[in-house]
Design a protein around this motif. Structure first.
Motif, PDB file in Angstrom:
ATOM      1  N   GLU A 334     -65.654 -72.082  44.980  1.00  0.00           N
ATOM      2  CA  GLU A 334     -65.521 -73.291  44.175  1.00  0.00           C
ATOM      3  C   GLU A 334     -64.937 -73.008  42.799  1.00  0.00           C
ATOM      4  N   SER A 343     -65.978 -79.940  39.172  1.00  0.00           N
ATOM      5  CA  SER A 343     -66.809 -80.820  39.992  1.00  0.00           C
ATOM      6  C   SER A 343     -68.115 -80.136  40.362  1.00  0.00           C
ATOM      7  N   ALA A 344     -68.077 -78.812  40.503  1.00  0.00           N
ATOM      8  CA  ALA A 344     -69.333 -78.089  40.751  1.00  0.00           C
ATOM      9  C   ALA A 344     -70.256 -78.225  39.541  1.00  0.00           C
ATOM     10  N   GLU A 346     -70.265 -80.618  37.324  1.00  0.00           N
ATOM     11  CA  GLU A 346     -70.769 -81.988  37.244  1.00  0.00           C
ATOM     12  C   GLU A 346     -71.888 -82.225  38.245  1.00  0.00           C
ATOM     13  N   ARG A 347     -71.714 -81.617  39.440  1.00  0.00           N
ATOM     14  CA  ARG A 347     -72.748 -81.757  40.476  1.00  0.00           C
ATOM     15  C   ARG A 347     -74.083 -81.219  39.959  1.00  0.00           C
TER      16      ARG A 347
END
Length: 496
Positions: A334, A343-344, A346-347
């Motif tokens: 990732e 995005s990782a 944010e996750r």
RNA sequence: GGGUCGUUAGCUCAGUUGGCAGAGCAGCUGACUCUUAAUCAGCGGGCCGAAGGUUCGAGUCCUUCACGACCCA
């Protein structure tokens, strides 16, 4: 600032004037020869017989009872009781008791014995006031059942460390330990064959770390200089010059905020060793921390904030992305692109608006998810290339570097790598950093042409290590704040 | 940079719905020749962080500022 004198100071000034009127001006005294220290007497109270001793120190308690008085005197070795009796010293000398205050510096002669209750005491045959304390010490808190504390207000403690040291003896103990730790580091490195050097504090280009420097103007050269933010680039110039094991332990300056783990000026130890690598540095770190722990505590374990820490080698070695996957679930793939890394992040609920580099995101996730788990000594290895502009690339994975950081009690305790000695690669990295700087990252590494010129002459393969000494002292003294291990921490000036 | 809390006697802290500024310690005076940061009797000590506002009245309520602590970025 005796302009803000109050009643308490007025009284003490009155006593000083009385002493002067008697021809006993304490501030006229230049010397007092001591035969013994309080700690020595306490350790061997039976061994003194009728011998007369002379001690000197500060009065920290005073209990006058008519024609006799008890007091405690503190010197750098300890605290001992004295007993003064009018019959022994004569009424004229005894009168001085009335002119004495807690805080005064006194010289005392007498014999060693025990009181009725068994406390080792100097039975005074003569004494003199060697310095008058005009300002009352910040003593005097009673809490619960007759428990006594000194100064607690941290603002005052740091601003008036001199008073803090008098009133809170544990501060002195920490600082003595700090001295032992620094001595142990020098002993260790000397025994390993390292040479200690001194390099410039004022630098035209302040490099070697990601931090904003302090800037000052050099009048004679009419040029702005920076205070150094690391020791790295000058020490590596010395490796080029032929030093093979070299270190410096000294103050560096970073123009950033203060916290329980940050002081803008702090002590850094960096060492460089030719013909070794990352693994050589890990071995050295294990032995260095082990040596200090042995010196201080006689073993390889210590307690920090209730946790037992064990320095027995070998320490686990965990690649950064592997550790991140274990504690956050984010897979190494990732981090292939900035978008997927974002995005990782944010996750995981981390703010990612300002992030624009893979390394920065990796670092942020590490700080939040992996770092707090690293209680026992652990080496985290393989850092992203964009946050490691001075470390060799990993031949097996050129997006990562041959770098490690040791972690203990969830704190970063150092930084090390196999040093770049390819001047072309180093130039590329600086160019990359210059781009980051141009796009707004003011902590990106500056271009340093002179350093590149040095590398062009040829630098042997080299392992390097940096250790923040203040954080190391925190670890070894069980101190929760960096201000507990720095005598005069940085503060905003008083405005009065 | 953001949030929360704090700033009252030398020190450590109370201070109620806004109504005379309090305690312990230390300080001062006196007593006391083996006390344990003594004991007994008595007495002083305050720009309530700074400036402005509300109010008959502010330590207390409001605003701004200064300094600090903790948490977050």
């Amino acid at each position: 600032m005796i302009g803000d004198e109050n009643e308490l100071i007025e009284h003490r000034l009155g006593k000083l004037n009385a002493l002067r009127a008697m021809g006993l001006d304490p501030f006229a005294i230049e010397r007092y020869d001591r035969t013994d220290m309080a700690g020595e007497i306490l350790a061997d109270s039976e061994g003194y017989g009728e011998k007369e001793v002379s001690i000197a120190g500060r009065i920290v308690s005073l209990r006058p009872m008519g024609k006799a008085a008890f007091a405690h005197v503190v010197d750098s070795s300890g605290r001992i009781q004295i007993y003064i009796k009018s019959d022994t010293v004569g009424p004229d000398v005894y009168k001085l008791i009335e002119l004495m205050d807690i805080g005064d510096i006194v010289g005392v002669r007498g014999t060693v014995g025990k009181t009725r209750t068994g406390e080792t005491t100097v039975f005074v045959s003569g004494f003199q006031i060697l310095a008058k304390s005009l300002r009352p010490l910040p003593f005097g808190k009673q809490k619960g059942e007759q428990e006594w504390y000194g100064l607690e207000d941290v603002d005052t403690r740091y601003r008036q460390r001199y008073a803090d040291l008098i009133v809170n003896p544990e501060v002195m103990e920490v600082m003595q330990k700090r001295s032992l730790i620094i001595r142990a580091i020098r002993q260790f490195l000397d025994a390993e064959g390292f040479i200690e050097v001194e390099t410039p504090v004022l630098q035209a280009v302040a490099g070697g770390a990601a931090a904003r420097p302090f800037t000052t103007h050099f009048n004679a050269l009419d040029h702005d200089f920076h205070l150094r933010i690391s020791l790295e680039l000058y020490l590596k110039r010395l490796i080029v010059g032929g030093f093979e094991k070299v270190y410096e332990m000294s103050r560096v300056f970073r123009n950033e905020g203060l916290s329980t783990r940050h002081n803008p000026e702090f002590t850094l130890m960096e060492l460089y060793q030719a013909y070794t690598d990352l693994e050589g540095m890990m071995d050295l770190v294990e032995r260095l921390f082990g040596h200090i722990c042995q010196t201080l505590y006689g073993g390889l374990t210590l307690t920090f904030q209730g946790q037992t820490i064990d320095f027995t080698p070998p320490w686990p070695r965990i690649p950064l992305l592997e550790g991140i996957e274990k504690y956050s679930g984010v897979k190494p793939e990732e981090f292939a692109t900035v978008e997927s890394a974002k995005s990782a992040g944010e996750r995981l609920g981390l703010p990612m608006e300002k992030e624009n580099s893979i390394g920065g995101i990796v670092d942020k996730i590490h700080e939040k998810f992996l770092q707090p788990k690293l209680i026992q000594p652990t080496f985290i290895t393989e850092f992203p290339v964009d946050i490691s502009p001075l470390a060799k690339k990993d031949p097996a994975n050129p997006s990562m570097t041959r770098r490690f950081e040791p972690y203990i009690v969830g704190q970063e305790c150092g930084n090390a790598f196999s040093e770049i000695n390819d001047p072309l690669d180093q130039r590329d990295r600086f160019v990359q950093q210059a781009k980051m700087r141009a796009s707004g990252d003011d902590e990106a590494h500056p271009m340093d042409e002179d350093f590149l010129r040095a590398l062009e002459y040829g630098m042997p393969p080299t392992g390097g290590l940096g250790v923040g000494i203040d954080r190391m002292v925190m670890l070894f003294t069980d101190a929760p704040s960096i201000r507990d291990v720095i005598l005069f921490p940085q503060m905003k000036p008083e405005t009065k």
